[in-house]
Write a protein that holds these residues in place. Sequence first.
Motif, PDB file in Angstrom:
ATOM      1  N   ASP A 116       1.157  -0.854  -0.410  1.00  0.00           N
ATOM      2  CA  ASP A 116       0.148  -0.253  -0.050  1.00  0.00           C
ATOM      3  C   ASP A 116       0.521   0.994  -0.124  1.00  0.00           C
ATOM      4  O   ASP A 116      -0.182   2.205  -0.035  1.00  0.00           O
ATOM      5  N   TYR A 117       2.465   1.305   0.404  1.00  0.00           N
ATOM      6  CA  TYR A 117       3.186   2.406   0.246  1.00  0.00           C
ATOM      7  C   TYR A 117       3.264   2.616  -1.675  1.00  0.00           C
ATOM      8  O   TYR A 117       4.355   3.872  -1.167  1.00  0.00           O
ATOM      9  N   GLU A 118       2.662   1.906  -2.116  1.00  0.00           N
ATOM     10  CA  GLU A 118       2.891   2.322  -3.982  1.00  0.00           C
ATOM     11  C   GLU A 118       2.717   3.609  -3.708  1.00  0.00           C
ATOM     12  O   GLU A 118       1.538   4.138  -3.724  1.00  0.00           O
ATOM     13  N   GLY A 119       3.787   4.364  -4.238  1.00  0.00           N
ATOM     14  CA  GLY A 119       3.328   5.569  -4.943  1.00  0.00           C
ATOM     15  C   GLY A 119       3.445   6.636  -3.634  1.00  0.00           C
ATOM     16  O   GLY A 119       3.602   8.100  -3.637  1.00  0.00           O
ATOM     17  N   VAL A 120       4.218   6.510  -2.777  1.00  0.00           N
ATOM     18  CA  VAL A 120       4.138   7.759  -1.212  1.00  0.00           C
ATOM     19  C   VAL A 120       5.600   7.688  -1.310  1.00  0.00           C
ATOM     20  O   VAL A 120       6.420   6.803  -1.175  1.00  0.00           O
ATOM     21  N   VAL A 129      -5.863  13.994   1.609  1.00  0.00           N
ATOM     22  CA  VAL A 129      -6.285  14.906   0.981  1.00  0.00           C
ATOM     23  C   VAL A 129      -6.578  13.888  -0.435  1.00  0.00           C
ATOM     24  O   VAL A 129      -6.035  13.614  -1.150  1.00  0.00           O
ATOM     25  N   VAL A 130      -8.351  13.828  -0.797  1.00  0.00           N
ATOM     26  CA  VAL A 130      -8.436  13.340  -1.872  1.00  0.00           C
ATOM     27  C   VAL A 130      -9.237  13.678  -2.976  1.00  0.00           C
ATOM     28  O   VAL A 130      -9.826  15.004  -2.686  1.00  0.00           O
ATOM     29  N   THR A 131      -9.913  13.636  -4.725  1.00  0.00           N
ATOM     30  CA  THR A 131     -10.669  13.849  -4.960  1.00  0.00           C
ATOM     31  C   THR A 131     -11.674  13.180  -5.461  1.00  0.00           C
ATOM     32  O   THR A 131     -12.068  11.374  -5.282  1.00  0.00           O
ATOM     33  N   LEU A 132     -13.399  13.240  -4.642  1.00  0.00           N
ATOM     34  CA  LEU A 132     -14.379  12.189  -4.643  1.00  0.00           C
ATOM     35  C   LEU A 132     -15.412  12.898  -6.060  1.00  0.00           C
ATOM     36  O   LEU A 132     -15.083  14.244  -5.870  1.00  0.00           O
ATOM     37  N   LEU A 133     -16.250  12.057  -6.650  1.00  0.00           N
ATOM     38  CA  LEU A 133     -17.237  12.170  -7.552  1.00  0.00           C
ATOM     39  C   LEU A 133     -18.421  12.574  -6.615  1.00  0.00           C
ATOM     40  O   LEU A 133     -18.704  11.652  -5.653  1.00  0.00           O
ATOM     41  N   VAL A 134     -19.008  13.650  -6.327  1.00  0.00           N
ATOM     42  CA  VAL A 134     -19.909  14.230  -5.475  1.00  0.00           C
ATOM     43  C   VAL A 134     -20.927  14.520  -6.722  1.00  0.00           C
ATOM     44  O   VAL A 134     -21.075  15.488  -7.327  1.00  0.00           O
ATOM     45  N   PRO A 204     -15.597  -1.062   3.196  1.00  0.00           N
ATOM     46  CA  PRO A 204     -16.178  -1.509   2.404  1.00  0.00           C
ATOM     47  C   PRO A 204     -16.942  -2.037   1.715  1.00  0.00           C
ATOM     48  O   PRO A 204     -17.961  -0.297   2.443  1.00  0.00           O
ATOM     49  N   THR A 205     -17.850  -2.911   0.506  1.00  0.00           N
ATOM     50  CA  THR A 205     -18.783  -2.327  -0.420  1.00  0.00           C
ATOM     51  C   THR A 205     -19.199  -3.970  -0.681  1.00  0.00           C
ATOM     52  O   THR A 205     -18.566  -4.539  -0.041  1.00  0.00           O
ATOM     53  N   ARG A 206     -20.464  -3.666  -1.479  1.00  0.00           N
ATOM     54  CA  ARG A 206     -21.233  -4.497  -2.093  1.00  0.00           C
ATOM     55  C   ARG A 206     -19.830  -5.653  -2.604  1.00  0.00           C
ATOM     56  O   ARG A 206     -20.271  -7.053  -2.939  1.00  0.00           O
ATOM     57  N   PHE A 207     -19.256  -5.345  -3.570  1.00  0.00           N
ATOM     58  CA  PHE A 207     -18.185  -6.061  -4.157  1.00  0.00           C
ATOM     59  C   PHE A 207     -16.502  -6.604  -3.746  1.00  0.00           C
ATOM     60  O   PHE A 207     -15.161  -7.213  -4.515  1.00  0.00           O
ATOM     61  N   GLY A 208     -16.176  -6.210  -2.064  1.00  0.00           N
ATOM     62  CA  GLY A 208     -15.551  -5.721  -1.641  1.00  0.00           C
ATOM     63  C   GLY A 208     -14.853  -5.005  -1.200  1.00  0.00           C
ATOM     64  O   GLY A 208     -15.315  -3.454  -1.014  1.00  0.00           O
ATOM     65  N   VAL A 209     -13.692  -4.808  -0.790  1.00  0.00           N
ATOM     66  CA  VAL A 209     -12.807  -3.313   0.009  1.00  0.00           C
ATOM     67  C   VAL A 209     -12.339  -2.445  -1.519  1.00  0.00           C
ATOM     68  O   VAL A 209     -11.825  -2.479  -2.111  1.00  0.00           O
ATOM     69  N   GLY A 210     -12.921  -1.664  -1.166  1.00  0.00           N
ATOM     70  CA  GLY A 210     -12.676   0.141  -1.165  1.00  0.00           C
ATOM     71  C   GLY A 210     -11.401   0.328  -1.079  1.00  0.00           C
ATOM     72  O   GLY A 210     -11.627   0.381  -0.201  1.00  0.00           O
ATOM     73  N   GLU A 211     -11.047   1.519  -2.161  1.00  0.00           N
ATOM     74  CA  GLU A 211     -10.346   2.483  -1.889  1.00  0.00           C
ATOM     75  C   GLU A 211      -9.836   3.729  -2.266  1.00  0.00           C
ATOM     76  O   GLU A 211     -10.515   3.995  -3.328  1.00  0.00           O
ATOM     77  N   VAL A 212      -9.494   4.877  -1.327  1.00  0.00           N
ATOM     78  CA  VAL A 212      -9.519   5.570  -1.690  1.00  0.00           C
ATOM     79  C   VAL A 212      -7.835   6.776  -1.880  1.00  0.00           C
ATOM     80  O   VAL A 212      -7.969   7.118  -0.489  1.00  0.00           O
ATOM     81  N   ARG A 213      -6.933   6.764  -2.719  1.00  0.00           N
ATOM     82  CA  ARG A 213      -5.602   7.103  -2.452  1.00  0.00           C
ATOM     83  C   ARG A 213      -5.452   8.743  -2.359  1.00  0.00           C
ATOM     84  O   ARG A 213      -6.357   9.137  -3.187  1.00  0.00           O
ATOM     85  N   GLY A 214      -5.020   9.211  -1.165  1.00  0.00           N
ATOM     86  CA  GLY A 214      -4.367  10.243  -1.654  1.00  0.00           C
ATOM     87  C   GLY A 214      -3.754  10.616  -1.909  1.00  0.00           C
ATOM     88  O   GLY A 214      -3.154  10.059  -2.209  1.00  0.00           O
ATOM     89  N   ASP A 215      -4.442  12.278  -2.230  1.00  0.00           N
ATOM     90  CA  ASP A 215      -2.961  12.820  -3.204  1.00  0.00           C
ATOM     91  C   ASP A 215      -1.458  13.343  -2.694  1.00  0.00           C
ATOM     92  O   ASP A 215      -2.069  14.741  -2.475  1.00  0.00           O
ATOM     93  N   GLN A 216      -1.113  13.008  -2.431  1.00  0.00           N
ATOM     94  CA  GLN A 216       0.486  13.558  -1.865  1.00  0.00           C
ATOM     95  C   GLN A 216       1.351  15.058  -2.193  1.00  0.00           C
ATOM     96  O   GLN A 216       1.409  16.503  -1.472  1.00  0.00           O
ATOM     97  N   GLU A 217       0.904  15.602  -3.796  1.00  0.00           N
ATOM     98  CA  GLU A 217       1.285  16.457  -4.337  1.00  0.00           C
ATOM     99  C   GLU A 217       0.353  18.135  -4.961  1.00  0.00           C
ATOM    100  O   GLU A 217       0.833  18.734  -3.574  1.00  0.00           O
ATOM    101  N   VAL A 218      -1.085  16.678  -4.124  1.00  0.00           N
ATOM    102  CA  VAL A 218      -1.507  18.366  -3.847  1.00  0.00           C
ATOM    103  C   VAL A 218      -1.971  18.633  -2.142  1.00  0.00           C
ATOM    104  O   VAL A 218      -2.033  19.939  -1.779  1.00  0.00           O
ATOM    105  N   ALA A 219      -1.645  17.687  -1.548  1.00  0.00           N
ATOM    106  CA  ALA A 219      -1.836  17.669  -0.420  1.00  0.00           C
ATOM    107  C   ALA A 219      -0.113  18.887   0.518  1.00  0.00           C
ATOM    108  O   ALA A 219      -0.586  19.954   0.961  1.00  0.00           O
ATOM    109  N   ARG A 220       0.818  18.768  -0.675  1.00  0.00           N
ATOM    110  CA  ARG A 220       1.269  19.469  -0.112  1.00  0.00           C
ATOM    111  C   ARG A 220       1.058  20.644  -0.733  1.00  0.00           C
ATOM    112  O   ARG A 220       2.042  21.536  -0.088  1.00  0.00           O
ATOM    113  N   ARG A 221       0.880  21.367  -1.846  1.00  0.00           N
ATOM    114  CA  ARG A 221       0.227  22.379  -2.510  1.00  0.00           C
ATOM    115  C   ARG A 221      -0.460  22.680  -1.069  1.00  0.00           C
ATOM    116  O   ARG A 221      -0.564  24.493  -1.408  1.00  0.00           O
TER     117      ARG A 221
END
Length: 221
Positions: A116-120, A129-134, A204-221
């Motif tokens: 899970d450290y991939e890209g961090v 800090v994340v981006t979500l579809l609302v 958890p979701t009906r289809f298994g475990v869902g994930e949302v990855r934080g955007d490290q670049e946006v967080a630092r900006r």
Amino acid sequence: KYCRYHRDHGHDTEECRQLKNQIEDLIRKGHLRKYVDRDAPQGRREQRREETPRQEEQQQPRGVIHTISGGVASGGDDSNARKAYGRQSLAVQQVPHSKRLRTGGDEEVISFSEADYEGVRLPHDDPVVVTLLVELFTMKRILIDNGSSADILYKHAFDQLRIPVEMTFLVVDTPSPYNAIIGRPGLNLLEAIVSTRHLLIKFPTRFGVGEVRGDQEVARR
């Protein structure tokens, strides 16, 4: 450096002033007599007894700052509602499984691993800090704050949505680098688990475990 008295890092056990003060206090109360060096110079023992009260006096706190908590999660603005919310903590209730979010098959375990450290970029202390579809709007710069007792939606983002929001938000009319803050109420509603170290949210979701990855670049900006 590790202090076995505090069970924490930062100083050695031998350097711990608080431990030394505790030992001196126990000696004054008549405990630990068999460990006291009776051959030590009397002047030295008297000097240590005189220094200890001054050290304890310096360590006295000037006041107490309690956790600032409020909003929807603590019963709202009404004083009676807040008192009722506080009384609920005295009763431990079992949450029926039927009221929890069910998955498609067996209940899945949410865990984090080295993968899970991939890209961090490590080491870091960046916020999540994340981006979500609302409601078909791509909302960027959403802070995940599991220390916040309210879900906050800033007015500039609320005006752009122009839709009713199903999750209960406090709409705040003030400048902010964030569009919204997802706090404990929203995270609990989603049964989400946040790892600030991995900059990752799993839920958890009906289809298994869902994930949302934080955007490290946006967080630092």
